[in-house]
Scaffold this active site. Structure first.
Site, PDB file in Angstrom:
ATOM      1  N   TYR A 224      81.536  59.452  95.812  1.00 33.16           N
ATOM      2  CA  TYR A 224      82.792  58.834  96.238  1.00 33.16           C
ATOM      3  C   TYR A 224      84.003  59.341  95.454  1.00 33.16           C
ATOM      4  CZ  TYR A 224      80.426  55.588  99.352  1.00 33.16           C
ATOM      5  OH  TYR A 224      79.713  55.051 100.395  1.00 33.16           O
TER       6      TYR A 224
ATOM      7  N   THR B 156      82.093  56.641  84.308  1.00 32.39           N
ATOM      8  CA  THR B 156      82.324  55.511  83.394  1.00 32.39           C
ATOM      9  C   THR B 156      81.104  55.377  82.485  1.00 32.39           C
ATOM     10  OG1 THR B 156      83.621  54.399  85.075  1.00 32.39           O
ATOM     11  CG2 THR B 156      82.772  53.022  83.293  1.00 32.39           C
TER      12      THR B 156
ATOM     13  N   LYS C  40      88.492  52.491  79.462  1.00 32.52           N
ATOM     14  CA  LYS C  40      87.982  52.435  80.838  1.00 32.52           C
ATOM     15  C   LYS C  40      87.211  51.136  81.100  1.00 32.52           C
ATOM     16  CE  LYS C  40      86.535  53.357  84.919  1.00 32.52           C
ATOM     17  NZ  LYS C  40      87.424  53.298  86.071  1.00 32.52           N
TER      18      LYS C  40
ATOM     19  N   ASN D  34      88.253  47.594  83.742  1.00 33.46           N
ATOM     20  CA  ASN D  34      87.464  46.960  84.800  1.00 33.46           C
ATOM     21  C   ASN D  34      87.018  45.553  84.414  1.00 33.46           C
ATOM     22  OD1 ASN D  34      87.894  49.068  86.451  1.00 33.46           O
ATOM     23  ND2 ASN D  34      85.835  49.912  86.379  1.00 33.46           N
TER      24      ASN D  34
ATOM     25  N   GLY E  47      81.684  43.043  94.319  1.00 35.97           N
ATOM     26  CA  GLY E  47      80.747  44.142  94.560  1.00 35.97           C
ATOM     27  C   GLY E  47      81.324  45.479  94.139  1.00 35.97           C
TER      28      GLY E  47
ATOM     29  N   CYS F 257      81.528  49.560  90.272  1.00 39.31           N
ATOM     30  CA  CYS F 257      82.125  49.521  88.932  1.00 39.31           C
ATOM     31  C   CYS F 257      82.308  48.124  88.364  1.00 39.31           C
ATOM     32  CB  CYS F 257      83.478  50.205  88.973  1.00 39.31           C
ATOM     33  SG  CYS F 257      83.368  51.801  89.717  1.00 39.31           S
TER      34      CYS F 257
ATOM     35  N   LYS G   6      79.507  45.899  87.069  1.00 40.88           N
ATOM     36  CA  LYS G   6      78.590  46.532  86.113  1.00 40.88           C
ATOM     37  C   LYS G   6      79.249  46.880  84.788  1.00 40.88           C
ATOM     38  CE  LYS G   6      78.828  50.875  86.688  1.00 40.88           C
ATOM     39  NZ  LYS G   6      79.365  52.086  86.065  1.00 40.88           N
TER      40      LYS G   6
END
Ligand code: SAJ
Length: 445
Positions: free
Chosen positions: A24, A135, A220, A224, A272, A275, A278
């Site tokens: 992606y 990541t 990073k 998130n 969902g 990234c 998780k």
């Protein structure tokens, strides 16, 4: 080759780039570097991906990607291969952008990254610039990446350059964002950071900020985590509002008018994607190694993970409110993608909802306009087929198609009475109720 020569090659577009991982982010990135005039080889372990890219097609759906891939493949600036070692040998710059998921027990699963790095290591030569975009948990460059690359016999920072610049593009806007987002770049030394900066300044018009790799690794993951914690806050507010009978969306909209930075996120049926659900575990796991407990982040994750169950509870309650039981009802689930307008189903909250309904309801039929994924149950790309005779319709994904659907037309296919559970709050409750349908949603009683 020394850093000066590599810099010149990058600046005049003659540097050959290998991108490891055509997913992606990797494929859009490879195609965009090719569009900027570089010669790019994409490396992937999936033969069907390599074959598709070489025939000028994109195996994933992303706005503008098909046309771009067709263009750069036809012009001979992008090709794909299964043979990573040779492709690395023939390149000056190697960018690794493969997935870094978590195991069932939430610990990092770096196996794909490790095997990609083993391939890179076999083709690595003096003067290469290796850039990691995946990541990774804090500390991974020092503990995992450098040792694997140095298995080549070359030393990071002396014989080859190494930088970390995590991708930041959001699916559905990937092409635009790769070219406009700001970037953070960490280098194993200043020369590595500067080389990567000069490469990425060809790609993005956004600001580039450089630093050391350990800092960028943390940045990073905290970006998130910020998102996850904020979504959890919105979800918790939604649960509270349901309790007190206030419309959470209206409350959030009003709160966000505060003059000093209130920016509440949107509640939903769960978090969902590859990234956000998780990456907080990368922080939680690292902290645990240090003997620390990350209380806020852990609580946020738990809350977001409980949202699919909340949707299931709402389905059952709303069916009961129209005198039906879950066991004898047909439930139509609209949306299996993890968010609107993407075909990506990784870690989608729909999976838990569909699988649980398969056990508890008389029938579950799911639908998605962009992706076919049945989770072992009935599935159709035709919305009429999915909702035919449904006692309950659950909206799990905020696809535009659902925002724009003709409720009157939809209603013709539903059982009477029927209730809509709006997990995304994309319908107007009044409009739904005026049609004689039941309505409930996240953050709405
Ligand atoms: N979601 C909500 N409420 C919100 C925002 C999102 O419930 O207010 C849900 C979405 O429906 C989805 C999940 O959260 O299920 C994640 O969606 P997202 O749009 O927050 O993120 P991704 O996974 O599509 O892309 C993210 C991006 N990160 C941020 O926006 C902070 C992107 O910039 C990153 O590059 C990408 O993750 C990544 O690879 O890390």
């Amino acid at each position: 080759m020394d850093g000066m020569e590599l810099k010149n090659l990058i600046e005049d577009g003659r540097a050959r780039i290998a991108v490891v991982g055509l997913g992606y982010v990797g494929l859009p990135l490879a195609a965009l570097f090719a569009k900027k005039g570089f010669t790019v080889t994409g490396i992937d372990i999936r033969p069907e991906t390599v074959e598709m890219v070489n025939s000028g097609r994109a195996p994933i759906s992303e706005d503008g990607l098909d046309a771009l891939v067709e263009d750069v493949v036809r012009e001979g600036r992008l090709c794909a291969t299964l043979d990573g070692v040779d492709a690395v040998k023939a390149s000056h710059v190697v960018i690794v952008v493969v997935q870094t998921p978590i195991h069932e027990d939430k610990s990092p699963d770096l196996s794909v990254l490790e095997s990609a790095l083993e391939t890179v290591s076999k083709g690595l030569g003096k003067g290469h610039l290796v850039v990691i975009e995946s990541t990774i948990p804090p500390g991974t460059t020092r503990e995992v990446i450098v040792p694997l690359l140095e298995a080549s016999g070359l030393e990071a920072g002396r014989d080859f350059f190494l930088a970390y610049t995590p991708e930041r593009a959001i699916p559905t806007r990937t092409l635009r964002e790769i070219q406009t987002n700001s970037r953070i770049i960490g280098g194993i030394n200043r020369e590595s950071a500067r080389l990567a900066e000069s490469l990425y300044s060809r790609l993005t018009t956004g600001d580039i900020m450089t630093g050391d790799i350990p800092t960028v690794e943390v940045v990073k993951v905290i970006e998130n985590t910020f998102r996850d914690v904020n979504i959890a806050l919105a979800n918790e507010i939604a649960l509270f509002c349901e309790g007190v009978g206030v419309d959470a969306l209206k409350a959030i909209e009003m709160a966000n008018k505060h003059p000093r930075g209130v920016n509440l996120h949107m509640p939903g049926p769960g978090v969902g994607g590859h990234c956000i659900p998780k990456d907080p575990y990368f922080l939680i796991g690292k902290a645990r190694e240090l003997g620390m407990e990350l209380r806020v982040i852990t609580a946020a994750r738990r809350l977001n993970e409980s949202m699919p169950q909340h949707i299931l509870d709402k389905i059952e309650e709303s069916l009961n409110s129209i005198g039906k039981s879950l066991e004898e009802s047909k439930v139509a689930v609209l949306g299996v993608a993890y968010k609107g307008n993407t075909d990506d189903t990784r870690s989608t909250p729909s999976e838990e909802v569909v699988r649980t309904l398969m056990r508890l309801s008389s029938e579950v039929f799911s639908h998605d306009p962009l992706v076919s994924q049945d989770f072992g149950g009935k599935f159709s790309n035709d919305i009429r087929e999915a909702v035919e005779g449904a006692d309950c319709v659950v909206i799990m994904t905020d696809h535009d198609e659902y925002r724009q659907m003709d409720l009157k037309e939809l209603q013709k296919h539903l059982k009477q009475p029927c209730v809509i559970v709006d997990g995304r709050r994309i319908l107007d409750p009044e409009e739904v109720r005026d049609l004689g349908l039941g309505y409930t949603g996240v953050g709405y009683q």
